[in-house]
Design an enzyme around this catalytic site. Structure first.
Site, PDB file in Angstrom:
ATOM      1  N   ARG A 170       9.547   7.568   6.143  1.00  0.00           N
ATOM      2  CA  ARG A 170       9.797   6.206   5.633  1.00  0.00           C
ATOM      3  C   ARG A 170       8.465   5.522   5.351  1.00  0.00           C
ATOM      4  O   ARG A 170       8.344   4.696   4.452  1.00  0.00           O
ATOM      5  CB  ARG A 170      10.620   5.403   6.648  1.00  0.00           C
TER       6      ARG A 170
ATOM      7  N   HIS B   2       5.938   7.195  18.098  1.00  0.00           N
ATOM      8  CA  HIS B   2       7.410   7.190  17.968  1.00  0.00           C
ATOM      9  C   HIS B   2       8.029   7.968  19.125  1.00  0.00           C
ATOM     10  O   HIS B   2       7.442   8.924  19.631  1.00  0.00           O
ATOM     11  CB  HIS B   2       7.851   7.813  16.638  1.00  0.00           C
TER      12      HIS B   2
ATOM     13  N   HIS C  97      10.036  -2.355  18.956  1.00  0.00           N
ATOM     14  CA  HIS C  97      11.008  -1.900  17.945  1.00  0.00           C
ATOM     15  C   HIS C  97      10.659  -2.581  16.611  1.00  0.00           C
ATOM     16  O   HIS C  97       9.564  -2.412  16.103  1.00  0.00           O
ATOM     17  CB  HIS C  97      12.417  -2.224  18.469  1.00  0.00           C
TER      18      HIS C  97
ATOM     19  N   SER D  48      18.282  -0.786  18.400  1.00  0.00           N
ATOM     20  CA  SER D  48      19.267  -1.591  17.646  1.00  0.00           C
ATOM     21  C   SER D  48      20.567  -0.828  17.420  1.00  0.00           C
ATOM     22  O   SER D  48      21.660  -1.373  17.633  1.00  0.00           O
ATOM     23  CB  SER D  48      18.672  -2.076  16.319  1.00  0.00           C
TER      24      SER D  48
ATOM     25  N   ASP E  64       6.740   1.030  10.342  1.00  0.00           N
ATOM     26  CA  ASP E  64       6.167  -0.323  10.390  1.00  0.00           C
ATOM     27  C   ASP E  64       4.683  -0.378  10.018  1.00  0.00           C
ATOM     28  O   ASP E  64       4.103  -1.457   9.980  1.00  0.00           O
ATOM     29  CB  ASP E  64       6.354  -0.908  11.795  1.00  0.00           C
TER      30      ASP E  64
HETATM   31  N1  NMX Z   1      -0.608   2.502  20.818  1.00  0.00           N
HETATM   32  C1  NMX Z   1      -1.018   2.602  22.099  1.00  0.00           C
HETATM   33  N2  NMX Z   1      -0.377   3.321  23.021  1.00  0.00           N
HETATM   34  C2  NMX Z   1       0.703   4.005  22.625  1.00  0.00           C
HETATM   35  C3  NMX Z   1       1.175   3.979  21.305  1.00  0.00           C
HETATM   36  C4  NMX Z   1       0.479   3.160  20.374  1.00  0.00           C
HETATM   37  N3  NMX Z   1       0.859   3.039  19.108  1.00  0.00           N
HETATM   38  N4  NMX Z   1       2.263   4.751  21.222  1.00  0.00           N
HETATM   39  C5  NMX Z   1       2.489   5.246  22.457  1.00  0.00           C
HETATM   40  N5  NMX Z   1       1.542   4.783  23.299  1.00  0.00           N
HETATM   41  C6  NMX Z   1       1.452   4.982  24.745  1.00  0.00           C
HETATM   42  C7  NMX Z   1       2.699   4.397  25.400  1.00  0.00           C
HETATM   43  O1  NMX Z   1       2.574   2.985  25.577  1.00  0.00           O
HETATM   44  C8  NMX Z   1       2.744   5.172  26.700  1.00  0.00           C
HETATM   45  O2  NMX Z   1       1.777   4.619  27.557  1.00  0.00           O
HETATM   46  P1  NMX Z   1       2.001   4.581  29.155  1.00  0.00           P
HETATM   47  O3  NMX Z   1       2.011   6.017  29.587  1.00  0.00           O
HETATM   48  O4  NMX Z   1       0.830   3.829  29.652  1.00  0.00           O
HETATM   49  O5  NMX Z   1       3.304   3.907  29.400  1.00  0.00           O
HETATM   50  C9  NMX Z   1       2.233   6.556  26.276  1.00  0.00           C
HETATM   51  O6  NMX Z   1       1.499   6.362  25.052  1.00  0.00           O
HETATM   52  C10 NMX Z   1       3.344   7.554  26.020  1.00  0.00           C
HETATM   53  O7  NMX Z   1       4.259   6.988  25.116  1.00  0.00           O
HETATM   54  P2  NMX Z   1       5.107   7.911  24.106  1.00  0.00           P
HETATM   55  O8  NMX Z   1       5.965   8.796  24.930  1.00  0.00           O
HETATM   56  O9  NMX Z   1       4.208   8.557  23.117  1.00  0.00           O
HETATM   57  O10 NMX Z   1       5.959   6.831  23.305  1.00  0.00           O
HETATM   58  P3  NMX Z   1       7.343   6.159  23.717  1.00  0.00           P
HETATM   59  O11 NMX Z   1       8.438   7.072  23.276  1.00  0.00           O
HETATM   60  O12 NMX Z   1       7.357   5.716  25.122  1.00  0.00           O
HETATM   61  O13 NMX Z   1       7.327   4.849  22.822  1.00  0.00           O
HETATM   62  C11 NMX Z   1       6.937   3.601  20.851  1.00  0.00           C
HETATM   63  C12 NMX Z   1       7.507   4.894  21.423  1.00  0.00           C
HETATM   64  C13 NMX Z   1       7.283   3.543  19.359  1.00  0.00           C
HETATM   65  C14 NMX Z   1       7.601   2.415  21.564  1.00  0.00           C
HETATM   66  C15 NMX Z   1       5.393   3.590  21.045  1.00  0.00           C
HETATM   67  O14 NMX Z   1       4.827   4.639  20.306  1.00  0.00           O
HETATM   68  C16 NMX Z   1       4.760   2.276  20.665  1.00  0.00           C
HETATM   69  O15 NMX Z   1       4.701   1.372  21.493  1.00  0.00           O
HETATM   70  N6  NMX Z   1       4.258   2.146  19.388  1.00  0.00           N
HETATM   71  C17 NMX Z   1       3.712   0.894  18.926  1.00  0.00           C
HETATM   72  C18 NMX Z   1       4.837  -0.081  18.595  1.00  0.00           C
HETATM   73  C19 NMX Z   1       5.590   0.357  17.386  1.00  0.00           C
HETATM   74  O16 NMX Z   1       5.044   0.742  16.357  1.00  0.00           O
HETATM   75  N7  NMX Z   1       6.925   0.274  17.472  1.00  0.00           N
HETATM   76  C20 NMX Z   1       7.773   0.534  16.312  1.00  0.00           C
HETATM   77  C21 NMX Z   1       8.612   1.808  16.411  1.00  0.00           C
HETATM   78  C22 NMX Z   1       9.405   1.998  15.161  1.00  0.00           C
HETATM   79  N8  NMX Z   1      10.395   0.919  14.972  1.00  0.00           N
HETATM   80  O17 NMX Z   1      10.394   0.311  13.950  1.00  0.00           O
HETATM   81  O18 NMX Z   1      11.200   0.678  15.839  1.00  0.00           O
HETATM   82  C1  MLT Z   2      14.004   2.876  14.143  1.00  0.00           C
HETATM   83  O1  MLT Z   2      14.027   2.891  12.912  1.00  0.00           O
HETATM   84  O2  MLT Z   2      15.010   2.514  14.785  1.00  0.00           O
HETATM   85  C2  MLT Z   2      12.745   3.215  14.844  1.00  0.00           C
HETATM   86  O3  MLT Z   2      11.994   4.161  14.166  1.00  0.00           O
HETATM   87  C3  MLT Z   2      12.900   3.449  16.317  1.00  0.00           C
HETATM   88  C4  MLT Z   2      13.525   4.742  16.754  1.00  0.00           C
HETATM   89  O4  MLT Z   2      14.064   5.512  15.996  1.00  0.00           O
HETATM   90  O5  MLT Z   2      13.444   4.992  17.982  1.00  0.00           O
END
Ligand code: NMX
Ligand code: MLT
Length: 439
Positions: free
Chosen positions: A327, A318, A272, A242, A373
Protein backbone atom coordinates in the site's frame (compact mmCIF):
# COMPACT_ATOMS: atom_id res chain seq x y z
CA UNK A 1 -29.97 -4.42 -4.97
CA UNK A 2 -27.21 -6.21 -6.85
CA UNK A 3 -25.01 -6.97 -3.79
CA UNK A 4 -28.03 -8.31 -1.90
CA UNK A 5 -29.02 -10.64 -4.74
CA UNK A 6 -25.48 -11.91 -5.23
CA UNK A 7 -24.91 -12.66 -1.53
CA UNK A 8 -28.31 -14.31 -1.40
CA UNK A 9 -27.35 -16.70 -4.17
CA UNK A 10 -23.94 -17.48 -2.62
CA UNK A 11 -25.21 -18.05 0.91
CA UNK A 12 -26.39 -21.68 0.80
CA UNK A 13 -22.96 -22.99 -0.21
CA UNK A 14 -21.17 -20.78 2.36
CA UNK A 15 -23.51 -21.84 5.15
CA UNK A 16 -22.84 -25.47 4.28
CA UNK A 17 -19.06 -24.86 4.44
CA UNK A 18 -19.48 -23.30 7.89
CA UNK A 19 -21.64 -26.18 9.03
CA UNK A 20 -19.00 -28.72 7.96
CA UNK A 21 -16.23 -26.77 9.76
CA UNK A 22 -18.23 -26.23 12.92
CA UNK A 23 -19.67 -29.74 13.16
CA UNK A 24 -17.50 -32.24 11.27
CA UNK A 25 -14.11 -30.67 12.07
CA UNK A 26 -14.84 -29.00 15.39
CA UNK A 27 -11.93 -30.74 17.17
CA UNK A 28 -9.32 -30.33 14.45
CA UNK A 29 -6.23 -28.56 15.86
CA UNK A 30 -5.25 -25.62 13.64
CA UNK A 31 -2.70 -23.82 15.82
CA UNK A 32 -1.27 -23.73 19.30
CA UNK A 33 -0.79 -20.75 21.62
CA UNK A 34 2.51 -20.01 23.35
CA UNK A 35 3.04 -18.06 26.57
CA UNK A 36 4.91 -15.49 24.46
CA UNK A 37 1.81 -14.97 22.35
CA UNK A 38 -0.40 -14.62 25.41
CA UNK A 39 1.76 -11.85 26.87
CA UNK A 40 2.62 -10.52 23.40
CA UNK A 41 -0.68 -9.28 22.01
CA UNK A 42 -1.74 -12.65 20.53
CA UNK A 43 0.59 -12.06 17.60
CA UNK A 44 0.13 -14.65 14.82
CA UNK A 45 -2.44 -16.78 16.68
CA UNK A 46 -4.70 -18.11 13.91
CA UNK A 47 -8.07 -17.55 15.54
CA UNK A 48 -10.06 -15.38 13.12
CA UNK A 49 -11.79 -16.29 9.89
CA UNK A 50 -12.37 -13.89 6.99
CA UNK A 51 -12.58 -14.19 3.24
CA UNK A 52 -12.58 -10.46 2.52
CA UNK A 53 -8.79 -9.99 2.63
CA UNK A 54 -5.58 -11.75 3.66
CA UNK A 55 -2.16 -10.35 4.59
CA UNK A 56 0.85 -12.48 3.68
CA UNK A 57 3.88 -11.35 5.69
CA UNK A 58 6.13 -11.56 2.61
CA UNK A 59 3.72 -10.09 0.10
CA UNK A 60 1.15 -7.89 1.78
CA UNK A 61 -2.56 -7.55 1.29
CA UNK A 62 -4.76 -9.49 -1.11
CA UNK A 63 -8.36 -8.38 -1.41
CA UNK A 64 -10.56 -11.37 -2.20
CA UNK A 65 -7.43 -13.17 -3.40
CA UNK A 66 -6.22 -10.29 -5.61
CA UNK A 67 -3.04 -8.26 -5.10
CA UNK A 68 -3.20 -4.45 -5.30
CA UNK A 69 -1.89 -4.31 -8.93
CA UNK A 70 -4.40 -7.02 -9.89
CA UNK A 71 -7.27 -5.11 -8.27
CA UNK A 72 -6.28 -1.86 -9.93
CA UNK A 73 -6.04 -3.57 -13.31
CA UNK A 74 -9.16 -5.72 -13.19
CA UNK A 75 -11.79 -3.45 -11.66
CA UNK A 76 -14.01 -1.29 -13.88
CA UNK A 77 -13.55 2.47 -14.15
CA UNK A 78 -15.64 5.34 -15.35
CA UNK A 79 -14.84 7.24 -18.54
CA UNK A 80 -11.29 8.73 -18.52
CA UNK A 81 -10.63 7.41 -15.02
CA UNK A 82 -7.24 6.02 -14.08
CA UNK A 83 -8.33 4.41 -10.81
CA UNK A 84 -11.26 1.99 -10.41
CA UNK A 85 -14.72 2.94 -9.22
CA UNK A 86 -14.95 2.51 -5.45
CA UNK A 87 -18.44 1.04 -5.94
CA UNK A 88 -16.91 -1.78 -7.99
CA UNK A 89 -14.34 -2.41 -5.29
CA UNK A 90 -17.09 -2.58 -2.64
CA UNK A 91 -18.87 -5.12 -4.82
CA UNK A 92 -15.64 -7.16 -5.00
CA UNK A 93 -15.24 -7.11 -1.20
CA UNK A 94 -18.88 -7.97 -0.54
CA UNK A 95 -19.42 -10.56 -3.25
CA UNK A 96 -15.95 -11.93 -4.01
CA UNK A 97 -16.22 -11.44 -7.79
CA UNK A 98 -14.94 -8.72 -10.11
CA UNK A 99 -18.03 -6.76 -11.17
CA UNK A 100 -18.90 -5.54 -14.62
CA UNK A 101 -18.94 -1.78 -15.12
CA UNK A 102 -22.75 -1.84 -14.91
CA UNK A 103 -22.65 -3.68 -11.58
CA UNK A 104 -20.11 -1.21 -10.21
CA UNK A 105 -22.28 1.68 -11.36
CA UNK A 106 -25.29 0.08 -9.71
CA UNK A 107 -23.49 0.21 -6.35
CA UNK A 108 -22.51 3.82 -7.03
CA UNK A 109 -26.17 4.65 -7.83
CA UNK A 110 -27.36 2.97 -4.66
CA UNK A 111 -24.85 5.02 -2.63
CA UNK A 112 -26.05 8.20 -4.35
CA UNK A 113 -29.63 7.54 -3.15
CA UNK A 114 -28.47 7.15 0.43
CA UNK A 115 -25.99 10.04 0.51
CA UNK A 116 -27.76 12.38 2.89
CA UNK A 117 -27.07 13.06 6.55
CA UNK A 118 -29.78 14.09 9.03
CA UNK A 119 -29.45 17.66 10.22
CA UNK A 120 -29.16 16.70 13.89
CA UNK A 121 -25.84 14.96 13.16
CA UNK A 122 -24.36 18.18 11.78
CA UNK A 123 -25.80 20.11 14.72
CA UNK A 124 -24.21 17.68 17.18
CA UNK A 125 -20.82 18.19 15.49
CA UNK A 126 -21.29 21.95 15.51
CA UNK A 127 -21.98 21.89 19.25
CA UNK A 128 -18.60 20.31 20.04
CA UNK A 129 -15.61 22.41 21.15
CA UNK A 130 -13.60 23.52 18.10
CA UNK A 131 -10.38 21.90 19.34
CA UNK A 132 -11.96 18.41 19.47
CA UNK A 133 -9.91 15.88 17.48
CA UNK A 134 -11.47 15.09 14.07
CA UNK A 135 -11.52 11.38 14.92
CA UNK A 136 -13.58 12.06 18.04
CA UNK A 137 -16.05 14.03 15.92
CA UNK A 138 -16.10 11.31 13.29
CA UNK A 139 -16.79 8.53 15.77
CA UNK A 140 -19.49 10.65 17.45
CA UNK A 141 -21.20 11.37 14.14
CA UNK A 142 -21.28 7.66 13.27
CA UNK A 143 -22.72 6.93 16.70
CA UNK A 144 -25.34 9.63 16.18
CA UNK A 145 -26.40 7.93 12.93
CA UNK A 146 -27.20 4.78 14.91
CA UNK A 147 -30.62 6.26 15.48
CA UNK A 148 -31.45 5.25 11.89
CA UNK A 149 -30.15 1.67 12.09
CA UNK A 150 -32.39 -0.75 10.27
CA UNK A 151 -30.62 -3.66 12.01
CA UNK A 152 -31.37 -2.28 15.49
CA UNK A 153 -35.02 -1.56 14.65
CA UNK A 154 -35.65 -4.93 13.05
CA UNK A 155 -33.87 -6.76 15.85
CA UNK A 156 -36.19 -5.11 18.36
CA UNK A 157 -39.14 -6.18 16.21
CA UNK A 158 -38.04 -9.83 16.38
CA UNK A 159 -36.05 -10.27 13.16
CA UNK A 160 -35.06 -13.90 12.44
CA UNK A 161 -31.39 -14.85 12.63
CA UNK A 162 -31.10 -16.03 9.04
CA UNK A 163 -31.97 -12.56 7.70
CA UNK A 164 -29.74 -10.51 10.04
CA UNK A 165 -27.35 -10.01 7.15
CA UNK A 166 -29.97 -8.24 5.05
CA UNK A 167 -30.37 -5.42 7.59
CA UNK A 168 -26.61 -5.49 8.16
CA UNK A 169 -26.15 -4.85 4.43
CA UNK A 170 -28.80 -2.13 4.45
CA UNK A 171 -26.99 -0.32 7.30
CA UNK A 172 -23.59 -0.88 5.69
CA UNK A 173 -24.69 0.73 2.43
CA UNK A 174 -26.25 3.60 4.37
CA UNK A 175 -23.17 4.10 6.52
CA UNK A 176 -20.65 3.98 3.67
CA UNK A 177 -22.82 6.34 1.58
CA UNK A 178 -22.92 8.93 4.36
CA UNK A 179 -19.28 8.84 5.50
CA UNK A 180 -17.81 11.14 2.80
CA UNK A 181 -20.39 13.82 3.67
CA UNK A 182 -19.62 13.63 7.38
CA UNK A 183 -15.86 13.49 6.80
CA UNK A 184 -15.84 16.53 4.50
CA UNK A 185 -18.09 18.46 6.92
CA UNK A 186 -15.57 17.75 9.71
CA UNK A 187 -12.73 18.75 7.39
CA UNK A 188 -14.18 22.21 6.67
CA UNK A 189 -15.08 22.67 10.31
CA UNK A 190 -11.46 22.03 11.29
CA UNK A 191 -9.74 23.66 8.32
CA UNK A 192 -11.63 26.94 8.10
CA UNK A 193 -14.20 26.92 10.89
CA UNK A 194 -16.99 26.92 8.31
CA UNK A 195 -20.14 24.83 8.56
CA UNK A 196 -20.53 23.65 4.97
CA UNK A 197 -23.21 21.02 4.55
CA UNK A 198 -21.87 18.96 1.66
CA UNK A 199 -24.11 17.74 -1.15
CA UNK A 200 -23.64 14.54 -3.13
CA UNK A 201 -23.75 15.00 -6.90
CA UNK A 202 -25.39 11.88 -8.41
CA UNK A 203 -23.62 12.49 -11.72
CA UNK A 204 -20.25 11.85 -10.09
CA UNK A 205 -18.85 8.64 -8.60
CA UNK A 206 -18.07 8.12 -4.90
CA UNK A 207 -14.39 9.13 -5.23
CA UNK A 208 -15.07 12.26 -7.30
CA UNK A 209 -17.87 13.29 -4.95
CA UNK A 210 -15.64 12.99 -1.93
CA UNK A 211 -12.83 14.96 -3.54
CA UNK A 212 -15.28 17.66 -4.67
CA UNK A 213 -16.83 17.90 -1.20
CA UNK A 214 -13.34 18.31 0.25
CA UNK A 215 -12.98 21.37 -1.98
CA UNK A 216 -9.57 20.41 -3.36
CA UNK A 217 -8.44 22.56 -6.28
CA UNK A 218 -6.91 19.84 -8.50
CA UNK A 219 -10.14 17.84 -8.38
CA UNK A 220 -9.16 15.46 -11.14
CA UNK A 221 -5.88 14.38 -9.58
CA UNK A 222 -7.35 14.33 -6.10
CA UNK A 223 -10.34 12.23 -7.21
CA UNK A 224 -7.92 9.63 -8.62
CA UNK A 225 -5.96 9.66 -5.37
CA UNK A 226 -9.18 9.39 -3.37
CA UNK A 227 -10.27 6.28 -5.26
CA UNK A 228 -6.84 4.71 -4.78
CA UNK A 229 -6.64 5.78 -1.14
CA UNK A 230 -10.05 4.37 -0.19
CA UNK A 231 -9.31 1.04 -1.89
CA UNK A 232 -5.89 0.71 -0.23
CA UNK A 233 -7.14 1.55 3.28
CA UNK A 234 -10.27 -0.60 3.16
CA UNK A 235 -9.12 -3.74 4.91
CA UNK A 236 -6.06 -5.53 6.27
CA UNK A 237 -7.47 -8.92 7.25
CA UNK A 238 -9.27 -9.19 10.59
CA UNK A 239 -6.69 -9.00 13.37
CA UNK A 240 -5.79 -5.30 13.16
CA UNK A 241 -7.32 -3.13 15.88
CA UNK A 242 -10.07 -1.44 13.83
CA UNK A 243 -11.23 -4.54 11.95
CA UNK A 244 -11.06 -6.70 15.05
CA UNK A 245 -13.00 -4.13 17.09
CA UNK A 246 -15.73 -4.00 14.45
CA UNK A 247 -15.89 -7.78 14.49
CA UNK A 248 -15.90 -8.08 18.27
CA UNK A 249 -18.53 -5.40 18.92
CA UNK A 250 -20.64 -6.71 16.04
CA UNK A 251 -20.53 -10.20 17.52
CA UNK A 252 -22.69 -8.89 20.38
CA UNK A 253 -25.20 -8.00 17.62
CA UNK A 254 -24.47 -4.33 18.09
CA UNK A 255 -25.50 -2.82 14.76
CA UNK A 256 -23.00 -1.58 12.12
CA UNK A 257 -23.14 2.03 13.39
CA UNK A 258 -22.32 1.07 17.00
CA UNK A 259 -19.64 -1.34 15.82
CA UNK A 260 -18.01 1.06 13.36
CA UNK A 261 -17.94 3.92 15.84
CA UNK A 262 -16.03 1.61 18.19
CA UNK A 263 -13.70 0.56 15.35
CA UNK A 264 -12.92 4.22 14.67
CA UNK A 265 -11.88 4.72 18.29
CA UNK A 266 -9.27 1.99 17.81
CA UNK A 267 -8.16 3.44 14.50
CA UNK A 268 -7.57 6.75 16.30
CA UNK A 269 -4.63 5.30 18.28
CA UNK A 270 -1.05 6.36 17.42
CA UNK A 271 0.10 2.78 16.88
CA UNK A 272 -2.71 2.29 14.36
CA UNK A 273 -4.30 4.88 12.02
CA UNK A 274 -2.98 7.99 13.73
CA UNK A 275 0.52 7.09 12.48
CA UNK A 276 -0.27 8.82 9.16
CA UNK A 277 -0.76 12.15 10.96
CA UNK A 278 2.32 11.50 13.09
CA UNK A 279 4.51 10.66 10.09
CA UNK A 280 3.61 13.89 8.35
CA UNK A 281 4.12 15.94 11.51
CA UNK A 282 7.57 14.38 11.86
CA UNK A 283 8.72 14.98 8.26
CA UNK A 284 7.45 18.55 8.35
CA UNK A 285 9.38 19.13 11.54
CA UNK A 286 12.50 17.70 9.86
CA UNK A 287 11.96 19.85 6.77
CA UNK A 288 11.52 22.98 8.86
CA UNK A 289 14.59 22.21 10.91
CA UNK A 290 16.76 21.91 7.78
CA UNK A 291 14.94 24.37 5.55
CA UNK A 292 14.26 21.55 3.05
CA UNK A 293 15.24 17.93 2.46
CA UNK A 294 18.17 17.09 4.78
CA UNK A 295 21.23 15.06 3.83
CA UNK A 296 21.19 11.30 4.41
CA UNK A 297 23.57 11.73 7.34
CA UNK A 298 21.42 14.40 8.99
CA UNK A 299 18.31 12.27 8.58
CA UNK A 300 20.10 9.24 10.01
CA UNK A 301 21.08 11.29 13.04
CA UNK A 302 17.57 12.62 13.58
CA UNK A 303 16.04 9.16 13.24
CA UNK A 304 18.45 7.81 15.86
CA UNK A 305 17.63 10.75 18.14
CA UNK A 306 13.92 10.05 17.80
CA UNK A 307 14.44 6.42 18.77
CA UNK A 308 16.76 7.36 21.65
CA UNK A 309 14.06 9.67 23.01
CA UNK A 310 11.88 6.56 23.40
CA UNK A 311 9.50 7.35 20.54
CA UNK A 312 8.61 5.13 17.60
CA UNK A 313 9.27 6.16 14.01
CA UNK A 314 5.73 6.53 12.69
CA UNK A 315 4.89 4.75 9.44
CA UNK A 316 7.54 2.08 9.98
CA UNK A 317 7.20 -1.46 11.29
CA UNK A 318 4.26 -3.81 11.23
CA UNK A 319 2.77 -6.60 13.31
CA UNK A 320 2.38 -8.96 10.34
CA UNK A 321 4.29 -7.61 7.34
CA UNK A 322 8.00 -8.32 6.97
CA UNK A 323 8.47 -6.43 3.69
CA UNK A 324 7.60 -2.90 2.50
CA UNK A 325 3.83 -2.53 2.57
CA UNK A 326 2.47 -2.74 -1.01
CA UNK A 327 0.00 0.00 0.00
CA UNK A 328 3.06 2.21 0.60
CA UNK A 329 4.49 1.21 -2.79
CA UNK A 330 1.22 1.93 -4.64
CA UNK A 331 0.95 5.42 -3.13
CA UNK A 332 4.64 6.18 -3.68
CA UNK A 333 4.26 5.17 -7.34
CA UNK A 334 1.25 7.48 -7.64
CA UNK A 335 3.27 10.37 -6.21
CA UNK A 336 6.37 9.72 -8.29
CA UNK A 337 4.35 9.57 -11.47
CA UNK A 338 2.49 12.82 -10.80
CA UNK A 339 4.62 15.05 -8.61
CA UNK A 340 8.10 13.50 -8.15
CA UNK A 341 9.68 16.84 -7.28
CA UNK A 342 7.42 17.63 -4.36
CA UNK A 343 9.60 18.31 -1.33
CA UNK A 344 7.69 16.10 1.12
CA UNK A 345 7.52 13.22 -1.35
CA UNK A 346 11.28 13.47 -1.82
CA UNK A 347 11.68 13.57 1.95
CA UNK A 348 9.40 10.53 2.41
CA UNK A 349 11.52 8.75 -0.20
CA UNK A 350 14.71 9.65 1.66
CA UNK A 351 13.17 8.40 4.91
CA UNK A 352 12.51 5.13 3.08
CA UNK A 353 16.19 4.96 2.08
CA UNK A 354 17.51 5.76 5.55
CA UNK A 355 15.12 4.63 8.28
CA UNK A 356 15.01 0.85 7.66
CA UNK A 357 18.77 0.69 8.27
CA UNK A 358 18.44 2.85 11.40
CA UNK A 359 15.74 0.54 12.76
CA UNK A 360 17.91 -2.49 11.96
CA UNK A 361 20.76 -0.90 13.90
CA UNK A 362 18.45 -0.29 16.84
CA UNK A 363 17.58 -3.97 16.63
CA UNK A 364 14.11 -3.95 18.14
CA UNK A 365 11.57 -3.72 15.32
CA UNK A 366 10.88 -7.07 13.66
CA UNK A 367 10.06 -5.24 10.45
CA UNK A 368 12.08 -2.12 9.61
CA UNK A 369 10.11 -1.43 6.42
CA UNK A 370 7.50 1.26 5.76
CA UNK A 371 3.80 0.66 6.20
CA UNK A 372 0.85 2.44 4.58
CA UNK A 373 1.26 5.51 6.82
CA UNK A 374 4.77 6.40 5.62
CA UNK A 375 3.50 8.14 2.49
CA UNK A 376 -0.27 8.78 2.67
CA UNK A 377 0.23 12.12 4.51
CA UNK A 378 2.58 13.75 1.95
CA UNK A 379 0.09 12.90 -0.82
CA UNK A 380 -2.79 14.59 0.97
CA UNK A 381 -0.53 17.53 1.82
CA UNK A 382 0.43 17.93 -1.83
CA UNK A 383 -3.23 18.34 -2.80
CA UNK A 384 -3.74 20.97 -0.12
CA UNK A 385 -5.33 18.85 2.63
CA UNK A 386 -3.00 20.18 5.27
CA UNK A 387 -4.83 19.68 8.57
CA UNK A 388 -3.01 16.50 9.32
CA UNK A 389 -5.03 15.60 12.37
CA UNK A 390 -7.76 14.97 9.78
CA UNK A 391 -5.85 12.17 8.00
CA UNK A 392 -7.11 9.34 10.19
CA UNK A 393 -10.67 10.34 9.26
CA UNK A 394 -9.77 9.61 5.63
CA UNK A 395 -8.35 6.26 6.74
CA UNK A 396 -11.67 5.62 8.50
CA UNK A 397 -13.77 6.32 5.39
CA UNK A 398 -11.70 3.72 3.55
CA UNK A 399 -11.68 1.21 6.42
CA UNK A 400 -15.48 1.22 6.51
CA UNK A 401 -15.56 -0.61 3.16
CA UNK A 402 -13.71 -3.67 4.43
CA UNK A 403 -15.08 -3.90 7.94
CA UNK A 404 -18.72 -3.57 6.85
CA UNK A 405 -18.18 -6.35 4.29
CA UNK A 406 -16.86 -8.47 7.16
CA UNK A 407 -19.80 -7.48 9.33
CA UNK A 408 -22.35 -8.51 6.70
CA UNK A 409 -20.72 -11.92 6.21
CA UNK A 410 -20.33 -12.50 9.95
CA UNK A 411 -24.10 -12.06 10.35
CA UNK A 412 -24.83 -14.06 7.16
CA UNK A 413 -22.82 -17.02 8.46
CA UNK A 414 -24.31 -16.75 11.92
CA UNK A 415 -21.03 -16.33 13.77
CA UNK A 416 -21.45 -16.31 17.54
CA UNK A 417 -20.47 -13.75 20.14
CA UNK A 418 -16.66 -13.57 20.46
CA UNK A 419 -15.52 -14.64 23.87
CA UNK A 420 -11.97 -16.02 24.22
CA UNK A 421 -10.86 -17.41 27.59
CA UNK A 422 -8.50 -15.58 29.91
CA UNK A 423 -6.38 -17.06 32.69
CA UNK A 424 -4.45 -15.48 35.57
CA UNK A 425 -0.68 -14.93 35.57
CA UNK A 426 -0.37 -17.54 38.34
CA UNK A 427 -2.26 -20.08 36.23
CA UNK A 428 0.03 -19.44 33.27
CA UNK A 429 3.13 -19.85 35.45
CA UNK A 430 1.73 -23.07 36.90
CA UNK A 431 0.97 -24.47 33.44
CA UNK A 432 4.61 -23.83 32.47
CA UNK A 433 6.01 -25.27 35.73
CA UNK A 434 3.86 -28.38 35.47
CA UNK A 435 5.02 -29.04 31.92
CA UNK A 436 8.68 -28.69 33.01
CA UNK A 437 8.34 -31.36 35.73
CA UNK A 438 9.56 -34.87 34.83
CA UNK A 439 6.67 -37.21 34.05
N1 NMX B 1 9.96 2.67 15.69
C1 NMX B 1 10.55 2.34 16.86
N2 NMX B 1 10.39 1.16 17.46
C2 NMX B 1 9.65 0.25 16.83
C3 NMX B 1 9.03 0.50 15.59
C4 NMX B 1 9.19 1.79 15.02
N3 NMX B 1 8.62 2.14 13.88
N4 NMX B 1 8.35 -0.60 15.22
C5 NMX B 1 8.52 -1.51 16.20
N5 NMX B 1 9.30 -0.99 17.17
C6 NMX B 1 9.66 -1.59 18.45
C7 NMX B 1 8.39 -1.85 19.25
O1 NMX B 1 7.95 -0.66 19.92
C8 NMX B 1 8.85 -2.94 20.19
O2 NMX B 1 9.61 -2.34 21.21
P1 NMX B 1 9.61 -2.92 22.71
O3 NMX B 1 10.25 -4.27 22.61
O4 NMX B 1 10.43 -1.95 23.46
O5 NMX B 1 8.20 -3.00 23.15
C9 NMX B 1 9.82 -3.75 19.32
O6 NMX B 1 10.23 -2.87 18.25
C10 NMX B 1 9.19 -4.98 18.70
O7 NMX B 1 8.01 -4.61 18.04
P2 NMX B 1 7.48 -5.42 16.76
O8 NMX B 1 7.18 -6.80 17.20
O9 NMX B 1 8.42 -5.25 15.62
O10 NMX B 1 6.16 -4.62 16.38
P3 NMX B 1 4.69 -4.79 16.97
O11 NMX B 1 4.02 -5.88 16.22
O12 NMX B 1 4.69 -4.88 18.44
O13 NMX B 1 4.05 -3.39 16.60
C11 NMX B 1 3.61 -1.53 15.20
C12 NMX B 1 3.71 -3.05 15.27
C13 NMX B 1 3.07 -1.14 13.82
C14 NMX B 1 2.63 -1.05 16.28
C15 NMX B 1 5.03 -0.91 15.41
O14 NMX B 1 5.87 -1.31 14.36
C16 NMX B 1 5.01 0.59 15.53
O15 NMX B 1 4.81 1.11 16.63
N6 NMX B 1 5.23 1.33 14.39
C17 NMX B 1 5.15 2.77 14.41
C18 NMX B 1 3.69 3.21 14.43
C19 NMX B 1 3.02 2.91 13.13
O16 NMX B 1 3.53 3.16 12.04
N7 NMX B 1 1.80 2.38 13.22
C20 NMX B 1 0.98 2.17 12.03
C21 NMX B 1 0.76 0.70 11.65
C22 NMX B 1 -0.05 0.61 10.40
N8 NMX B 1 -1.41 1.15 10.59
O17 NMX B 1 -1.80 1.99 9.85
O18 NMX B 1 -2.12 0.72 11.48
C1 MLT C 1 -3.98 -1.79 9.06
O1 MLT C 1 -4.17 -1.41 7.91
O2 MLT C 1 -4.95 -2.12 9.78
C2 MLT C 1 -2.61 -1.75 9.62
O3 MLT C 1 -1.64 -2.01 8.67
C3 MLT C 1 -2.45 -2.50 10.91
C4 MLT C 1 -2.42 -4.00 10.86
O4 MLT C 1 -2.70 -4.63 9.87
O5 MLT C 1 -2.08 -4.57 11.92
Amino acid sequence: MIIHDKISSLLPQWRERMRVLAKDHADFVVDHVTAGQIVGGMRDVKALLTDISFVDSAEGIRFRGMSIPEVLKALPRGRAMKMPLVGGFYYLLMVGEVPTREQALEVEADWAKRATVPDYVYKALKAMPRETHPMTLFSQAVLALQNGSSFAKKYQAGMKKDVYWESALEDSLDLTAKLPLIASYIYHLKASGTYRKPKHNPKLDYGANFSRMMGVADKKGYAELTRLYLILHSDHESGNVSAHTMHLVGSALSDPFLSFSAALNGLAGPLHGLASQEFLAWVIEVRNQFGGVPTRDDLRKIAHELLDSGKVIPGYGHAVLRVPDPRFTAQMEFAKKRFPDDELVRLADLVYEVVPQVLKEQGKAKNPAPNVDAISGPLQYYYGVREFDFYTVLFGVGRALGVTANYVWARALGWPIERPKSITTKMLEEIIQKAAQPA
